[in-house]
Enzyme design. Sequence first.
Site, PDB file in Angstrom:
ATOM      1  N   HIS A  84      17.031 -20.014  12.605  1.00 40.31           N
ATOM      2  CA  HIS A  84      16.246 -21.082  11.827  1.00 40.31           C
ATOM      3  C   HIS A  84      17.097 -21.941  10.996  1.00 40.31           C
ATOM      4  O   HIS A  84      16.976 -23.304  10.943  1.00 40.31           O
ATOM      5  CB  HIS A  84      15.039 -21.103  12.257  1.00 40.31           C
ATOM      6  CG  HIS A  84      13.567 -21.084  13.147  1.00 40.31           C
ATOM      7  ND1 HIS A  84      13.661 -21.456  13.759  1.00 40.31           N
ATOM      8  CD2 HIS A  84      13.262 -20.020  13.567  1.00 40.31           C
ATOM      9  CE1 HIS A  84      12.913 -21.072  14.804  1.00 40.31           C
ATOM     10  NE2 HIS A  84      12.411 -19.898  14.549  1.00 40.31           N
ATOM     11  N   GLN A 112      10.283 -25.030  10.388  1.00 39.32           N
ATOM     12  CA  GLN A 112       9.388 -24.888  11.167  1.00 39.32           C
ATOM     13  C   GLN A 112       7.736 -25.458  10.840  1.00 39.32           C
ATOM     14  O   GLN A 112       6.959 -26.136  11.185  1.00 39.32           O
ATOM     15  CB  GLN A 112       8.952 -23.447  11.673  1.00 39.32           C
ATOM     16  CG  GLN A 112       9.972 -22.435  12.635  1.00 39.32           C
ATOM     17  CD  GLN A 112       9.558 -21.832  13.328  1.00 39.32           C
ATOM     18  OE1 GLN A 112       9.784 -20.248  12.590  1.00 39.32           O
ATOM     19  NE2 GLN A 112       8.833 -21.207  13.951  1.00 39.32           N
ATOM     20  N   GLY A 143       7.428 -13.506  12.380  1.00 41.06           N
ATOM     21  CA  GLY A 143       8.498 -14.462  11.300  1.00 41.06           C
ATOM     22  C   GLY A 143       8.076 -16.132  11.164  1.00 41.06           C
ATOM     23  O   GLY A 143       8.045 -16.144  11.758  1.00 41.06           O
ATOM     24  N   HIS A 182      16.500 -13.891  14.020  1.00 43.67           N
ATOM     25  CA  HIS A 182      15.664 -15.021  14.425  1.00 43.67           C
ATOM     26  C   HIS A 182      16.047 -16.331  13.603  1.00 43.67           C
ATOM     27  O   HIS A 182      15.702 -17.207  13.549  1.00 43.67           O
ATOM     28  CB  HIS A 182      14.753 -14.698  15.483  1.00 43.67           C
ATOM     29  CG  HIS A 182      13.838 -15.603  15.887  1.00 43.67           C
ATOM     30  ND1 HIS A 182      13.494 -15.542  17.237  1.00 43.67           N
ATOM     31  CD2 HIS A 182      13.199 -16.628  15.403  1.00 43.67           C
ATOM     32  CE1 HIS A 182      12.546 -16.649  17.899  1.00 43.67           C
ATOM     33  NE2 HIS A 182      12.266 -17.516  16.367  1.00 43.67           N
ATOM     34  N   GLU A 183      15.046 -15.237  12.774  1.00 41.32           N
ATOM     35  CA  GLU A 183      14.369 -16.532  11.516  1.00 41.32           C
ATOM     36  C   GLU A 183      15.589 -17.445  10.542  1.00 41.32           C
ATOM     37  O   GLU A 183      15.787 -18.382  10.130  1.00 41.32           O
ATOM     38  CB  GLU A 183      13.809 -15.673  10.532  1.00 41.32           C
ATOM     39  CG  GLU A 183      12.548 -15.590  10.837  1.00 41.32           C
ATOM     40  CD  GLU A 183      11.840 -15.875  12.062  1.00 41.32           C
ATOM     41  OE1 GLU A 183      11.366 -17.665  11.424  1.00 41.32           O
ATOM     42  OE2 GLU A 183      10.910 -15.766  12.636  1.00 41.32           O
ATOM     43  N   CYS A 240       9.044 -17.628  19.529  1.00 46.58           N
ATOM     44  CA  CYS A 240       8.616 -18.233  18.513  1.00 46.58           C
ATOM     45  C   CYS A 240       7.609 -18.735  18.566  1.00 46.58           C
ATOM     46  O   CYS A 240       7.370 -20.336  19.512  1.00 46.58           O
ATOM     47  CB  CYS A 240      10.112 -19.824  18.620  1.00 46.58           C
ATOM     48  SG  CYS A 240      10.098 -20.701  17.612  1.00 46.58           S
ATOM     49  N   LEU A 241       7.350 -19.198  16.799  1.00 48.05           N
ATOM     50  CA  LEU A 241       6.163 -19.931  16.995  1.00 48.05           C
ATOM     51  C   LEU A 241       6.569 -21.606  16.952  1.00 48.05           C
ATOM     52  O   LEU A 241       5.209 -22.284  17.330  1.00 48.05           O
ATOM     53  CB  LEU A 241       5.132 -20.193  15.749  1.00 48.05           C
ATOM     54  CG  LEU A 241       5.012 -18.323  15.105  1.00 48.05           C
ATOM     55  CD1 LEU A 241       4.396 -17.915  13.366  1.00 48.05           C
ATOM     56  CD2 LEU A 241       3.598 -18.287  15.963  1.00 48.05           C
TER      57      LEU A 241
END
Length: 172
Positions: free
Chosen positions: A140, A50, A45, A136-137, A94-95
Site C-alpha cells: 500500500h 487508506q 491490517g 500487503h500493507e 482489503c478494507l
Amino acid sequence: MKRNILIHPDPRLKKVCAPVSDLSDELRALADDMLETMYDAPGIGLAAPQVGVLDRLIVLDCVKEEGESPRPLVMFNPEIIAASDETSVYEEGCLSIPEQFAEITRPAEVEVEWMDRNGHARREVFTGLWATCVQHEIDHLNGKLFIDYLKPLKRQMITRKMQKLKRERARA
Ligand code: NI
C-alpha cells in the site's frame, strides 16, 4: 478517533508514500486512530494511504483466535530486508476493496525492519498470515493493491464493482 477508509479506485491509493523522519504526537495519534479504525472494520491490517495520509505508516494485528491477547503493531518506515524463496498462498482482501477476495502468492517468510511508536528500530521475521499481511500493507505504501497481482480482466471486473459501490454510497 475512527477515520474514513478510502475505497478503490482513488488516486491516493496509487501513490508512493513519503518516509517519516520525525515522530510527532500527531503521527502517534494517527497510528492510534488507524488501529481503532482497523479493529472496528474489522480488519487485520491498515496502511496510512487508506485513510488519506501519504506517510509510510502501517498497523497490523493478525491474532485471530478468540481469547488470545491482541498484538497491535505500529510500523513507521517498514522495509522488507529479506524474503524466503518458499511461497505461500492466502485468500486476501482489503478494507479499501470491500467484499472482494483473491488468492495471492507471496514469499512465505519475510524479515522486516521498522521504527516503532517510540522511535526505536525493530526487526522481526514474520511467517504465516503475519508475513502475508505485512507484505500487503507495505505494498500500500508503494501504491500497490492486491488486485494488481491479478490478471487485467479480473482486476477490471473488481474495479468496476467498486466504482458501482462508490456511486451507490454517494447516493445513499
Ligand atoms: Ni489492503
